[in-house]
Each structure stands twice: as structure tokens, then as C-alpha cells.
Write an enzyme that holds these catalytic residues in place. Sequence first.
Site, PDB file in Angstrom:
ATOM      1  N   ARG A 225       0.851  -1.191   0.000  1.00 20.89           N
ATOM      2  CA  ARG A 225       0.000   0.000   0.000  1.00 20.89           C
ATOM      3  C   ARG A 225       0.888   1.243   0.000  1.00 20.89           C
ATOM      4  O   ARG A 225       1.969   1.245   0.613  1.00 20.89           O
ATOM      5  CB  ARG A 225      -0.894   0.033   1.250  1.00 20.89           C
ATOM      6  CG  ARG A 225      -2.038  -0.973   1.241  1.00 20.89           C
ATOM      7  CD  ARG A 225      -3.105  -0.660   0.184  1.00 20.89           C
ATOM      8  NE  ARG A 225      -4.216  -1.594   0.203  1.00 20.89           N
ATOM      9  CZ  ARG A 225      -4.325  -2.688  -0.564  1.00 20.89           C
ATOM     10  NH1 ARG A 225      -3.368  -2.979  -1.437  1.00 20.89           N
ATOM     11  NH2 ARG A 225      -5.384  -3.447  -0.482  1.00 20.89           N
ATOM     12  N   HIS A 273      -1.047   0.012  -9.777  1.00 22.47           N
ATOM     13  CA  HIS A 273      -1.696  -0.924  -8.842  1.00 22.47           C
ATOM     14  C   HIS A 273      -2.187  -2.177  -9.586  1.00 22.47           C
ATOM     15  O   HIS A 273      -3.370  -2.532  -9.551  1.00 22.47           O
ATOM     16  CB  HIS A 273      -2.859  -0.232  -8.110  1.00 22.47           C
ATOM     17  CG  HIS A 273      -3.235  -0.907  -6.822  1.00 22.47           C
ATOM     18  ND1 HIS A 273      -3.578  -0.217  -5.673  1.00 22.47           N
ATOM     19  CD2 HIS A 273      -3.334  -2.219  -6.482  1.00 22.47           C
ATOM     20  CE1 HIS A 273      -3.874  -1.063  -4.700  1.00 22.47           C
ATOM     21  NE2 HIS A 273      -3.730  -2.297  -5.187  1.00 22.47           N
TER      22      HIS A 273
HETATM   23  P1  NAP Z   1      -1.490 -11.915   4.838  1.00 21.79           P
HETATM   24  O1  NAP Z   1      -1.563 -13.308   4.397  1.00 21.79           O
HETATM   25  O2  NAP Z   1      -2.444 -11.420   5.871  1.00 21.79           O
HETATM   26  O3  NAP Z   1       0.000 -11.656   5.350  1.00 21.79           O
HETATM   27  C1  NAP Z   1       0.368 -10.521   6.048  1.00 21.79           C
HETATM   28  C2  NAP Z   1       1.788 -10.681   6.551  1.00 21.79           C
HETATM   29  O4  NAP Z   1       2.211  -9.434   7.108  1.00 21.79           O
HETATM   30  C3  NAP Z   1       1.901 -11.738   7.670  1.00 21.79           C
HETATM   31  O5  NAP Z   1       3.087 -12.468   7.524  1.00 21.79           O
HETATM   32  C4  NAP Z   1       1.962 -10.870   8.917  1.00 21.79           C
HETATM   33  O6  NAP Z   1       2.678 -11.469  10.010  1.00 21.79           O
HETATM   34  C5  NAP Z   1       2.726  -9.686   8.413  1.00 21.79           C
HETATM   35  N1  NAP Z   1       2.487  -8.523   9.272  1.00 21.79           N
HETATM   36  C6  NAP Z   1       1.332  -7.909   9.575  1.00 21.79           C
HETATM   37  N2  NAP Z   1       1.530  -6.916  10.446  1.00 21.79           N
HETATM   38  C7  NAP Z   1       2.842  -6.920  10.735  1.00 21.79           C
HETATM   39  C8  NAP Z   1       3.676  -6.148  11.591  1.00 21.79           C
HETATM   40  N3  NAP Z   1       3.177  -5.172  12.353  1.00 21.79           N
HETATM   41  N4  NAP Z   1       4.987  -6.432  11.631  1.00 21.79           N
HETATM   42  C9  NAP Z   1       5.509  -7.432  10.888  1.00 21.79           C
HETATM   43  N5  NAP Z   1       4.786  -8.209  10.057  1.00 21.79           N
HETATM   44  C10 NAP Z   1       3.468  -7.943   9.979  1.00 21.79           C
HETATM   45  O7  NAP Z   1      -1.649 -10.918   3.593  1.00 21.79           O
HETATM   46  P2  NAP Z   1      -1.400 -11.230   2.040  1.00 21.79           P
HETATM   47  O8  NAP Z   1      -2.544 -11.956   1.450  1.00 21.79           O
HETATM   48  O9  NAP Z   1      -0.046 -11.823   1.899  1.00 21.79           O
HETATM   49  O10 NAP Z   1      -1.417  -9.749   1.449  1.00 21.79           O
HETATM   50  C11 NAP Z   1      -0.495  -8.790   1.894  1.00 21.79           C
HETATM   51  C12 NAP Z   1      -0.854  -7.409   1.372  1.00 21.79           C
HETATM   52  O11 NAP Z   1      -0.555  -7.285  -0.024  1.00 21.79           O
HETATM   53  C13 NAP Z   1      -2.326  -7.032   1.429  1.00 21.79           C
HETATM   54  O12 NAP Z   1      -2.719  -6.630   2.730  1.00 21.79           O
HETATM   55  C14 NAP Z   1      -2.408  -5.888   0.444  1.00 21.79           C
HETATM   56  O13 NAP Z   1      -2.161  -4.656   1.104  1.00 21.79           O
HETATM   57  C15 NAP Z   1      -1.267  -6.170  -0.522  1.00 21.79           C
HETATM   58  N6  NAP Z   1      -1.762  -6.504  -1.869  1.00 21.79           N
HETATM   59  C16 NAP Z   1      -1.467  -5.658  -2.886  1.00 21.79           C
HETATM   60  C17 NAP Z   1      -1.895  -5.956  -4.165  1.00 21.79           C
HETATM   61  C18 NAP Z   1      -1.528  -5.091  -5.328  1.00 21.79           C
HETATM   62  O14 NAP Z   1      -2.005  -5.312  -6.426  1.00 21.79           O
HETATM   63  N7  NAP Z   1      -0.660  -4.136  -5.165  1.00 21.79           N
HETATM   64  C19 NAP Z   1      -2.645  -7.120  -4.405  1.00 21.79           C
HETATM   65  C20 NAP Z   1      -2.926  -7.949  -3.337  1.00 21.79           C
HETATM   66  C21 NAP Z   1      -2.469  -7.635  -2.061  1.00 21.79           C
HETATM   67  P3  NAP Z   1       2.153 -12.802  10.728  1.00 21.79           P
HETATM   68  O15 NAP Z   1       2.339 -13.909   9.702  1.00 21.79           O
HETATM   69  O16 NAP Z   1       3.050 -12.937  11.875  1.00 21.79           O
HETATM   70  O17 NAP Z   1       0.708 -12.571  11.059  1.00 21.79           O
HETATM   71  C1  GLV Z   2      -5.267  -5.326  -3.889  1.00 24.82           C
HETATM   72  O1  GLV Z   2      -4.598  -4.353  -3.699  1.00 24.82           O
HETATM   73  C2  GLV Z   2      -5.651  -6.252  -2.884  1.00 24.82           C
HETATM   74  O2  GLV Z   2      -5.404  -5.990  -1.700  1.00 24.82           O
HETATM   75  O3  GLV Z   2      -6.228  -7.298  -3.241  1.00 24.82           O
END
Ligand code: NAP
Ligand code: GLV
Length: 310
Positions: A225, A273
Amino acid sequence: MRILLHRADGKTEPWIKDFGKYLPEAEVEIWHAGEKNQACDYAVVWSPPEAMLPELAQVKAIFVTGAGVDAILKFSDAIPAHIPIIRLEDAGMGMQMAEYVTHSVLRYYRRLDEYEAQARAGQWLPLPQHHKEDFAIGVMGMGVLGTRVLEALAPFGFPLRGWSRTQKAMPGVQCFHGEDGLDTFLRGTRVLVCMLPLTPDTNNIMSRTNMCKLPQGAFLINVARGAHLAEPDLVTLIKSGHIAAATLDVFRNEPLPLQHPFWQEPRITITPHISALTLRRESVVQVTEKIRKFAQGEQVAGVVDRNRGY
Ligand code: NAP
Ligand code: GLV
């Protein structure tokens, strides 16, 4: 069963068609501002408008058609705590992130960004190769998508590091966690990849102070983000050479305003994005599976912990 659907882009027909195919027992109702909707069992939304909150407060569960939930959690207080908010897990985004981040890392490692600039200037000039041992890749966020990216990078032989909130173990990856682990993680990371959810704890995590902990000539890839990054500080650190280059897919204001200094900085690569798009069919299939489980009273994965913020 009735599903209340909101699509900011207005392209609802293909979603209705796919729900008709995968969840034929559901009637899909499109949410329109100012119109009275019939009571619905479930809502399927991405970034819901504030005017939708009264309807969202009436459903049994809310399904978010994205991985990140910051856009809906800003309304968390208006959504009763007993209503689960359920996000997408991977649903085809893992592969896209793996492609995007691997491409960006290899582009910097093989200096292809510099060769692109040289080619535009008609310059034929082989540059010294980077060494893999000096090219540690640090992924912040070892969740569904961060783990997928680390797996994709593994065959290339870079030193891999990961940082998460809770302790993790992943073969071939040096794992760090929590605030205590952040300093050491950053100091040994040459390419920083941000894959964190946006929460009060991670907001502005790529601050000037933290970016200065990266070694001289570090690279930044932000696919999480825009608010994770102190944008003006990145420009300063790129100009000073502390950060060699950055690839940014997300921004504090999207679309990125034309007058934003990032557009003028050739060492910043900008994409709109798109690093991992919501894939409609995969998303409908996953939401369908989760609705069926939920309706049976079974445990559903991807329920957001509103206290943690992800
Ligand atoms: P997820 O499975 O919830 O993983 C989040 C990770 O971040 C976990 O490993 C978590 O730690 C860690 N985390 C959270 N808070 C933290 C903190 N304070 N300090 C250290 N580590 C922390 O999420 P995901 O599905 O991988 O997605 C991640 C992010 O990608 C989304 O939230 C979104 O913002 C972004 N995204 C962007 C796009 C795009 O097109 N640009 C698309 C999809 C997603 P723990 O494992 O210890 O809980
Ligand atoms: C896109 O940014 C998502 O969080 O799926």
C-alpha cells in the site's frame, strides 16, 4: 440465498454471470446508492462506499474481493463485530505477485534498468555484474503472498530474508520478526520488498529512518500500500544515492497525480496498482466455497482479525 454485490467500476454483469455458474442457488442484487435493497445474506464488496454501511450491518458475512482489507476496515466501527469480514487468500494473486516481484528483482540484479536507459541514449557499455551474495532480498510480510514470492525467488540463489509479526520458519529463508527483528532485517537487506497489510503498526514503515538502515545502493519494491512509504523521503534518498532505484505499484493517492515528483524520477518505476489483480473467476470460486462452508456452520479461512487489522 441473496448476495449484495458492489463493484466500484460498475462492471457487475460478468460477476452476476459467474455467480450464476458457480453458486446458482444465489440471487445477486446490485447495490445502488439511494435505492432500497431487499435483505441479503451476504455482501461481496471491495472498497464499499460509506452509504452502503447500513446494508453491510445487516448481512451474515462480508466477503472482500481483495487480499488487503484496509479500505473496509476504516468503517469497522459501523459494522457489528459479530459479522465476519472475509478476505481473498491468493485466488490467483500469488502467481501474479511472484511474476511481478521476480521480474523487478532480476531487472535490478542484471542491471536491465540501466541498460534500458543506456539503450535510449544509444550507448553500448557493459557494466560490472552484481554479486548474488551482496543481493539479499528481504520480504516484509510472510503471509499468503509474501511466502509465495519467497518460494518463487528461491531457485535463483539470492540470500532470502523475511520479516513478519510472529515468528516463522521457512527453509532457505532467514526469518526475523517483530519490532526487535526489524533493524537487523533491514541492515542486511539489499532489495526490500513490501508485502505487508496496511495497519496502524505498518503505516509509514518505509520511513526515512528505516530506509536509511538499508545498505547504500539498496532497492525498494512496494506492492502493498502507498501509505507504507514516506514518499518525499524516498525522492531525497534516491537523489542522494542511498536508494539506487524503486519499483512502486501503489501510492498514497491513486491514480498518482500528474504533478507528483515520482513521475520526474527516472530511477522510480511506476505501475498502476496492477501487481496482483483480483481475478474474477478465481475470486467467485473462492467466495462460493467459503459461503457454502459458512452456511454449513464450518470454519472459514481468511476471516479478518479486526484487532490486528488484517
Ligand atoms: P497476509 O496473508 O495477511 O500476510 C500478512 C503478513 O504481514 C503476515 O506475515 C503478517 O505477520 C505480516 N504482518 C502484519 N503486520 C505486521 C507487523 N506489524 N509487523 C511485521 N509483520 C506484519 O496478507 P497477504 O494476502 O499476503 O497480502 C499482503 C498485502 O498485499 C495485502 O494486505 C495488500 O495490502 C497487498 N496486496 C497488494 C496488491 C496489489 O495489487 N498491489 C494485491 C494484493 C495484495 P504474521 O504472519 O506474523 O501474522
Ligand atoms: C489489492 O490491492 C488487494 O489488496 O487485493
